[in-house]
Design a protein around this motif. Structure first.
Motif, PDB file in Angstrom:
ATOM      1  N   PRO A  29       0.844  11.780  -2.290  1.00 23.80           N
ATOM      2  CA  PRO A  29       1.600  12.855  -2.919  1.00 23.80           C
ATOM      3  C   PRO A  29       2.249  12.514  -4.255  1.00 23.80           C
ATOM      4  CG  PRO A  29       2.923  11.826  -1.241  1.00 23.80           C
ATOM      5  CD  PRO A  29       1.575  11.162  -1.200  1.00 23.80           C
ATOM      6  N   ALA A  30       2.113  11.309  -4.742  1.00 26.96           N
ATOM      7  CA  ALA A  30       2.912  10.873  -5.888  1.00 26.96           C
ATOM      8  C   ALA A  30       2.409  11.410  -7.219  1.00 26.96           C
ATOM      9  CB  ALA A  30       2.941   9.357  -5.945  1.00 26.96           C
ATOM     10  N   ASN A  31       3.323  12.010  -7.971  1.00 24.99           N
ATOM     11  CA  ASN A  31       3.118  12.200  -9.401  1.00 24.99           C
ATOM     12  C   ASN A  31       3.729  10.960 -10.022  1.00 24.99           C
ATOM     13  OD1 ASN A  31       2.092  14.854  -9.112  1.00 24.99           O
ATOM     14  ND2 ASN A  31       4.170  15.599  -8.860  1.00 24.99           N
ATOM     15  N   TYR A  32       3.113  10.410 -11.061  1.00 29.15           N
ATOM     16  CA  TYR A  32       3.665   9.178 -11.608  1.00 29.15           C
ATOM     17  C   TYR A  32       3.363   9.010 -13.083  1.00 29.15           C
ATOM     18  CZ  TYR A  32      -1.048   7.230 -10.805  1.00 29.15           C
ATOM     19  OH  TYR A  32      -2.389   6.997 -10.789  1.00 29.15           O
ATOM     20  N   LEU A 101      -9.129  12.023  -2.865  1.00 29.17           N
ATOM     21  CA  LEU A 101      -9.606  11.827  -1.501  1.00 29.17           C
ATOM     22  C   LEU A 101      -8.641  10.896  -0.768  1.00 29.17           C
ATOM     23  CD1 LEU A 101     -11.916  12.237   0.551  1.00 29.17           C
ATOM     24  CD2 LEU A 101     -12.986  10.210  -0.419  1.00 29.17           C
ATOM     25  N   SER A 102      -8.070  11.364   0.330  1.00 28.58           N
ATOM     26  CA  SER A 102      -7.133  10.542   1.112  1.00 28.58           C
ATOM     27  C   SER A 102      -7.887   9.482   1.890  1.00 28.58           C
ATOM     28  CB  SER A 102      -6.362  11.417   2.087  1.00 28.58           C
ATOM     29  OG  SER A 102      -5.521  12.285   1.390  1.00 28.58           O
ATOM     30  N   ILE A 103      -7.321   8.297   1.893  1.00 30.02           N
ATOM     31  CA  ILE A 103      -7.870   7.214   2.709  1.00 30.02           C
ATOM     32  C   ILE A 103      -6.964   7.033   3.921  1.00 30.02           C
ATOM     33  CG2 ILE A 103      -8.452   4.763   2.764  1.00 30.02           C
ATOM     34  CD1 ILE A 103      -9.094   5.047  -0.256  1.00 30.02           C
ATOM     35  N   ILE A 104      -5.705   6.726   3.678  1.00 26.72           N
ATOM     36  CA  ILE A 104      -4.647   6.707   4.689  1.00 26.72           C
ATOM     37  C   ILE A 104      -3.401   7.250   3.989  1.00 26.72           C
ATOM     38  CG2 ILE A 104      -5.606   4.787   6.050  1.00 26.72           C
ATOM     39  CD1 ILE A 104      -3.633   2.922   4.629  1.00 26.72           C
ATOM     40  N   PRO A 105      -2.316   7.542   4.728  1.00 28.77           N
ATOM     41  CA  PRO A 105      -1.125   8.045   4.037  1.00 28.77           C
ATOM     42  C   PRO A 105      -0.678   7.104   2.908  1.00 28.77           C
ATOM     43  CG  PRO A 105      -0.885   8.368   6.377  1.00 28.77           C
ATOM     44  CD  PRO A 105      -2.133   7.545   6.179  1.00 28.77           C
ATOM     45  N   ASN A 106      -0.403   7.690   1.753  1.00 30.45           N
ATOM     46  CA  ASN A 106       0.040   6.997   0.542  1.00 30.45           C
ATOM     47  C   ASN A 106      -1.008   6.098  -0.102  1.00 30.45           C
ATOM     48  OD1 ASN A 106       2.581   8.237   0.491  1.00 30.45           O
ATOM     49  ND2 ASN A 106       3.387   6.718   1.918  1.00 30.45           N
ATOM     50  N   LYS A 135       8.882   3.954  -4.545  1.00 30.10           N
ATOM     51  CA  LYS A 135       8.748   4.652  -5.837  1.00 30.10           C
ATOM     52  C   LYS A 135       7.710   4.003  -6.744  1.00 30.10           C
ATOM     53  CE  LYS A 135      11.875   7.945  -5.757  1.00 30.10           C
ATOM     54  NZ  LYS A 135      11.512   9.326  -5.977  1.00 30.10           N
ATOM     55  N   THR A 136       7.097   2.907  -6.301  1.00 29.10           N
ATOM     56  CA  THR A 136       6.107   2.187  -7.105  1.00 29.10           C
ATOM     57  C   THR A 136       4.698   2.628  -6.720  1.00 29.10           C
ATOM     58  OG1 THR A 136       7.564   0.272  -7.229  1.00 29.10           O
ATOM     59  CG2 THR A 136       5.248  -0.099  -7.741  1.00 29.10           C
ATOM     60  N   VAL A 137       3.863   2.853  -7.721  1.00 33.90           N
ATOM     61  CA  VAL A 137       2.464   3.182  -7.509  1.00 33.90           C
ATOM     62  C   VAL A 137       1.619   2.096  -8.179  1.00 33.90           C
ATOM     63  CG1 VAL A 137       0.628   4.852  -7.954  1.00 33.90           C
ATOM     64  CG2 VAL A 137       2.941   5.655  -7.484  1.00 33.90           C
ATOM     65  N   ILE A 138       0.663   1.582  -7.433  1.00 36.99           N
ATOM     66  CA  ILE A 138      -0.302   0.623  -7.978  1.00 36.99           C
ATOM     67  C   ILE A 138      -1.627   1.368  -8.068  1.00 36.99           C
ATOM     68  CG2 ILE A 138      -1.509  -1.557  -7.589  1.00 36.99           C
ATOM     69  CD1 ILE A 138       0.935  -2.421  -5.928  1.00 36.99           C
ATOM     70  N   TYR A 139      -2.275   1.290  -9.205  1.00 35.81           N
ATOM     71  CA  TYR A 139      -3.516   2.027  -9.384  1.00 35.81           C
ATOM     72  C   TYR A 139      -4.522   1.221 -10.192  1.00 35.81           C
ATOM     73  CZ  TYR A 139      -1.445   3.108 -13.940  1.00 35.81           C
ATOM     74  OH  TYR A 139      -0.868   3.013 -15.176  1.00 35.81           O
ATOM     75  N   GLY A 140      -5.767   1.594 -10.047  1.00 36.72           N
ATOM     76  CA  GLY A 140      -6.831   0.947 -10.806  1.00 36.72           C
ATOM     77  C   GLY A 140      -8.081   1.793 -10.745  1.00 36.72           C
ATOM     78  N   GLY A 141      -8.967   1.538 -11.667  1.00 43.73           N
ATOM     79  CA  GLY A 141     -10.192   2.314 -11.676  1.00 43.73           C
ATOM     80  C   GLY A 141     -11.105   1.940 -12.814  1.00 43.73           C
ATOM     81  N   PHE A 142     -12.120   2.766 -12.983  1.00 47.16           N
ATOM     82  CA  PHE A 142     -13.110   2.549 -14.038  1.00 47.16           C
ATOM     83  C   PHE A 142     -13.392   3.886 -14.708  1.00 47.16           C
ATOM     84  CE2 PHE A 142     -17.457   2.311 -15.656  1.00 47.16           C
ATOM     85  CZ  PHE A 142     -17.362   1.172 -16.424  1.00 47.16           C
ATOM     86  N   ASP A 143     -13.353   3.893 -16.021  1.00 44.62           N
ATOM     87  CA  ASP A 143     -13.687   5.071 -16.815  1.00 44.62           C
ATOM     88  C   ASP A 143     -14.924   4.745 -17.637  1.00 44.62           C
ATOM     89  OD1 ASP A 143     -11.248   5.872 -15.846  1.00 44.62           O
ATOM     90  OD2 ASP A 143     -10.213   5.756 -17.756  1.00 44.62           O
ATOM     91  N   TYR A 144     -15.882   5.657 -17.644  1.00 42.28           N
ATOM     92  CA  TYR A 144     -17.083   5.466 -18.450  1.00 42.28           C
ATOM     93  C   TYR A 144     -17.148   6.558 -19.507  1.00 42.28           C
ATOM     94  CZ  TYR A 144     -21.848   5.202 -19.991  1.00 42.28           C
ATOM     95  OH  TYR A 144     -22.951   5.112 -20.779  1.00 42.28           O
ATOM     96  N   LEU A 145     -17.099   6.173 -20.773  1.00 41.00           N
ATOM     97  CA  LEU A 145     -17.173   7.097 -21.900  1.00 41.00           C
ATOM     98  C   LEU A 145     -18.646   7.258 -22.248  1.00 41.00           C
ATOM     99  CD1 LEU A 145     -14.332   5.705 -21.862  1.00 41.00           C
ATOM    100  CD2 LEU A 145     -14.203   6.275 -24.255  1.00 41.00           C
TER     101      LEU A 145
END
Length: 161
Positions: A29-32, A101-106, A135-145
């Motif tokens: 649910p986090a906006n960050y 897509l939810s994996i588990i809560p949070n 209140k901390t969100v850890i995120y990561g990913g890949f963007d392809y231009l």
């Protein structure tokens, strides 16, 4: 050619996720707002170079580490988010819409697309994951231009509100 296959594969996977995944509200649910710990461009990149005699863009084929300010706003009812990144090293902006897509809560994953805007506007395909701890969100990913044939790997921390 390899990047075109990657783009087509990402589009097919996103369509499959949207079709198969339940249409319930995402459990992440986090906006960050946050910043990347490290990001790397590969392929032809442009970096804003400041020298005493001139300000100019520098082109390179090397991998360069980038920093960015990132934000996510989740729509209230649908598992869809608006995301933006402002890349500080090359003075560019990226805006995307993602299916969450939810994996588990949070903890969740996302896939989507949008545009990357600098000297040239190019479509971008985005995949990633994020987790909220208090209140901390850890995120990561890949963007392809797609048109620049450049990939961006990101990992960062954010503050949830």
């Amino acid at each position: 050619m390899r990047f075109q296959r990657l783009t087509i594969t990402a589009i097919i996977v996103s369509c499959a996720i949207i079709t198969i995944a339940p249409q319930a509200q995402a459990k992440m649910p986090a906006n960050y707002v946050g910043g990347t710990a490290a990001g790397a461009f590969s392929g032809m990149t442009k970096t804003f170079e400041v020298k005493p005699d001139a300000l100019r863009f520098k082109e390179t084929d090397d991998v360069e580490f980038q920093s960015s300010i990132d934000a996510r706003y989740r729509l209230p009812v649908l598992p869809i988010s608006a995301r933006t990144s402002i890349y500080l090293n090359n003075l560019s902006v990226q805006a995307t819409g993602t299916y969450d897509l939810s994996i588990i809560p949070n903890v969740g994953a996302y896939i989507g697309g949008g545009v990357h805007i600098d000297e040239k506007t190019t479509p971008v395909v985005q995949v990633g994951a994020e987790a909220k701890f208090g209140k901390t969100v850890i995120y990561g990913g890949f963007d392809y231009l797609t048109e620049l044939e450049t990939g961006v790997a990101k990992a960062g921390f954010g503050y949830s509100f």
